[in-house]
Motif scaffolding. Structure first.
Motif, PDB file in Angstrom:
ATOM      1  N   GLU A  86      78.243  -8.182   1.557  1.00 25.95           N
ATOM      2  CA  GLU A  86      79.461  -8.765   2.105  1.00 25.95           C
ATOM      3  C   GLU A  86      80.632  -7.804   2.141  1.00 25.95           C
ATOM      4  O   GLU A  86      81.679  -8.123   2.720  1.00 25.95           O
ATOM      5  CB  GLU A  86      79.838 -10.027   1.343  1.00 25.95           C
ATOM      6  N   ASP A  88      80.212  -5.045   3.759  1.00 23.31           N
ATOM      7  CA  ASP A  88      79.791  -4.281   4.939  1.00 23.31           C
ATOM      8  C   ASP A  88      79.220  -2.914   4.562  1.00 23.31           C
ATOM      9  O   ASP A  88      79.457  -1.903   5.224  1.00 23.31           O
ATOM     10  CB  ASP A  88      80.942  -4.106   5.940  1.00 23.31           C
ATOM     11  N   GLY A 385      85.317  -9.916  10.097  1.00 20.66           N
ATOM     12  CA  GLY A 385      84.272 -10.855   9.705  1.00 20.66           C
ATOM     13  C   GLY A 385      82.948 -10.643  10.399  1.00 20.66           C
ATOM     14  O   GLY A 385      81.934 -11.199   9.984  1.00 20.66           O
ATOM     15  N   ASN A 408      77.305 -11.285   8.051  1.00 22.84           N
ATOM     16  CA  ASN A 408      78.279 -12.036   7.258  1.00 22.84           C
ATOM     17  C   ASN A 408      78.009 -13.536   7.359  1.00 22.84           C
ATOM     18  O   ASN A 408      78.779 -14.307   7.927  1.00 22.84           O
ATOM     19  CB  ASN A 408      79.699 -11.720   7.731  1.00 22.84           C
ATOM     20  N   ARG A 478      87.364 -13.591   7.034  1.00 25.56           N
ATOM     21  CA  ARG A 478      85.941 -13.330   6.793  1.00 25.56           C
ATOM     22  C   ARG A 478      85.225 -14.601   6.351  1.00 25.56           C
ATOM     23  O   ARG A 478      84.121 -14.903   6.823  1.00 25.56           O
ATOM     24  CB  ARG A 478      85.788 -12.246   5.737  1.00 25.56           C
ATOM     25  N   ALA A 482      82.213 -16.808   8.669  1.00 23.58           N
ATOM     26  CA  ALA A 482      80.806 -16.887   8.279  1.00 23.58           C
ATOM     27  C   ALA A 482      80.096 -18.071   8.925  1.00 23.58           C
ATOM     28  O   ALA A 482      78.975 -17.934   9.437  1.00 23.58           O
ATOM     29  CB  ALA A 482      80.699 -16.953   6.753  1.00 23.58           C
TER      30      ALA A 482
END
Length: 524
Positions: A86, A88, A385, A408, A478, A482
């Motif tokens: 999460e 990235d 996100g 994500n 973010r 999701a």
């Protein structure tokens, strides 16, 4: 486990993304069914025990959520393989590597030793656990890192503490950097940052061909290694460098005296890890190096790869680890490269060039026992996100297509997650892909058009659906993104299933029409 890896630096990619990609292949004589899964923090173990080596490790209490591609059957361990967390940060593990007797004698692999005798009786020797390996690495590292560099450091510390029972290469990426780590013997390791303007090819051989020990023990800007690497190399006479040279300098461009003088003046210490730690066996020349050659031949086509008197042929020991491509590379280039079967050469098992003695002599990249292909793309321009995409395909890469999925999310579509070991079903992308490959291979030339249309349809519709989702989440946090991205993934999976079902029908019909027991007259 046999695999092939390609890494693409951000300035070598079409859109400024970092891209790391790997085929996972089954060993000869078996297929390993795979599926996708998101591991939530609550589901990540706090105490880990390896199925293969029995090593036990306590894990931190603050894991990040991450995607993974585990085995469908967990009886031999998790084998999480590839994913994005999460933060990235992406990781793919592992590319199995070759080594040599000097390295493995100097630092033996840490293998499980079974107990001898019976506990409580004279002469009893308890079990000695092994080190960590491919089964374990993603689970032990990916949930706890917030950059590619942190990935190298965490895995390096685990290797030094627990050792490993196999030689492996591991890739880490974030939005800015890609790092490649190679294990060296039981406890040692090296890592190099992929140059931003280069791609890297890795075909089951120890690959790094230039390493700056001064940087690794100092600034660590481009290189890292285990703390005692230089002393260990010296003790066991592992460095095969004849003369010192400066980073990036061609091997034959200066006199030995000039190279030694410059190396001393700049404080650099350059050596070739491939010579020191790798192998140059006859098996490499048919199984490994030809794959690197075929990748270079496609990605830098004017490099003289087909020169019959050149030094860059399919069995060369001096193929570069990294190279600047002749143009910027796309996701489609990565997919094509990791599906190569020596098209346009006498070595293509499906081709008409060459002869029976040349076709199939070299191990293809796109092979019958590809388990999956994961292409992990971190996009710098995308909304926060939706920055990370995990492009996925299952089965033999010659016959499959890549679909993008947003990382994500808290769960992934059932079509890519419901694989069952030993139960073939077209409800599962993994098994549908296996069926298509087996049918299409039987009538390759007749089915090629079906495969090409399928790959074009899935790829183009995938890009369009990603762009649509990016617009939908552009202003969301973010956390809020999701749920929206999970819906986008379901749209992508539905599109993929429609196209896959259509392809299966077309390939089944074409191959059935051309069975050897076909007869042109109908009843009546």
């Amino acid at each position: 486990m046999a695999c092939t890896t390609i890494l693409v630096g951000k300035n070598a990619s079409y859109d400024g993304s970092t891209i790391i990609a790997r085929n996972e292949d089954s060993p000869a004589g078996q297929f390993t069914a795979k599926r996708m899964k998101v591991i939530l923090p609550a589901d990540q173990p706090r105490h880990y025990r390896s199925t293969i080596s029995h090593v036990e490790i306590d894990l931190p209490d603050n894991p990040l959520r991450y995607s993974s591609v585990p085995d469908a059957c967990a009886s031999k361990g998790i084998w999480a393989a590839a994913g994005v967390n999460e933060a990235d940060v992406a990781m793919t593990a592992t590319e199995t590597l070759t080594s040599n007797e000097r390295v493995l004698g100097a630092d033996p692999l840490v293998e499980l030793t079974e107990a001898k005798g019976k506990e409580g009786e004279a002469g009893y020797v308890g079990e000695q656990s092994g080190g960590i390996g491919e089964e374990d690495m993603v689970t032990l590292v990916l949930p706890y890192i917030r950059s590619a560099r942190e990935g190298v450091k965490r895995l390096g510390s685990l290797l030094e503490a627990y050792g490993t029972y196999e030689m492996n290469g591991i890739a880490f990426s974030d939005v800015d950097e890609i790092w490649w780590l190679e294990t060296v013997g039981g406890h040692h390791w090296i890592a190099r940052r992929v140059p931003d303007d280069c791609y890297v090819t890795m075909p089951n051989q120890l690959g790094i061909d230039e390493f700056d020990l001064a940087d690794a023990r100092g600034k660590r800007s481009e290189f890292m290694c285990s703390a005692d690497l230089e002393a260990w190399m010296g003790e066991h006479h592992l460095d095969l460098t004849i003369t010192a040279r400066t980073a990036g300098e061609a091997k034959d461009s200066k006199t030995d005296a000039a190279r030694s003088s410059e190396a001393g003046a700049t404080g650099t210490r350059i050596f070739n890890p491939r010579d020191a730690f790798g192998s140059h066996s006859d098996a490499d020349h048919v199984y490994n190096t030809p794959r690197a050659w075929s990748m270079h031949r496609y990605l830098a086509p004017h490099g003289g790869w087909d020169d019959p008197v050149g030094a860059l042929g399919p069995e060369s020991d001096d193929l570069p680890w990294c190279r600047t491509p002749e143009r910027k590379l796309t996701i489609e280039d990565v997919k094509y490269t990791l599906s190569l079967h020596y098209q346009g050469t006498p070595f293509d098992p499906y081709g008409r060039l060459g002869s029976d003695s040349t076709r199939g002599i070299y191990r293809p990249i796109g092979i019958n026992r590809n388990n999956f292909l994961a292409v992990l793309q971190i996009r710098p321009y995308a909304p926060a996100g939706s920055r990370a995409l995990q492009w996925m395909a299952f089965g033999s890469n010659i016959f499959n297509a890549l679909v993008p999925l947003f990382a994500n999310v808290n769960e992934l579509p059932e079509y890519l997650s419901n694989t069952e070991e030993g139960r073939v079903s077209t409800e599962s992308l993994y098994w549908a892909s296996r069926l298509i490959a087996a049918l299409a291979d039987a009538q390759f030339s007749l089915n090629t058009a079906h495969i090409e249309r399928y790959q074009l349809a899935v790829g183009s519709k995938g890009h369009a659906l990603v762009a649509k989702a990016d617009r939908e989440v552009a202003k969301l946090t973010r956390a809020d993104a999701a749920a929206r991205l999970a819906t986008a993934n379901e749209r992508l999976a539905a599109m993929l299933r429609d196209e896959t079902d259509r392809l299966l029908f077309n390939v089944l019909f074409t191959t059935s029409e051309n069975m050897r027991n076909a007869y042109s007259r109908s009843d009546g």
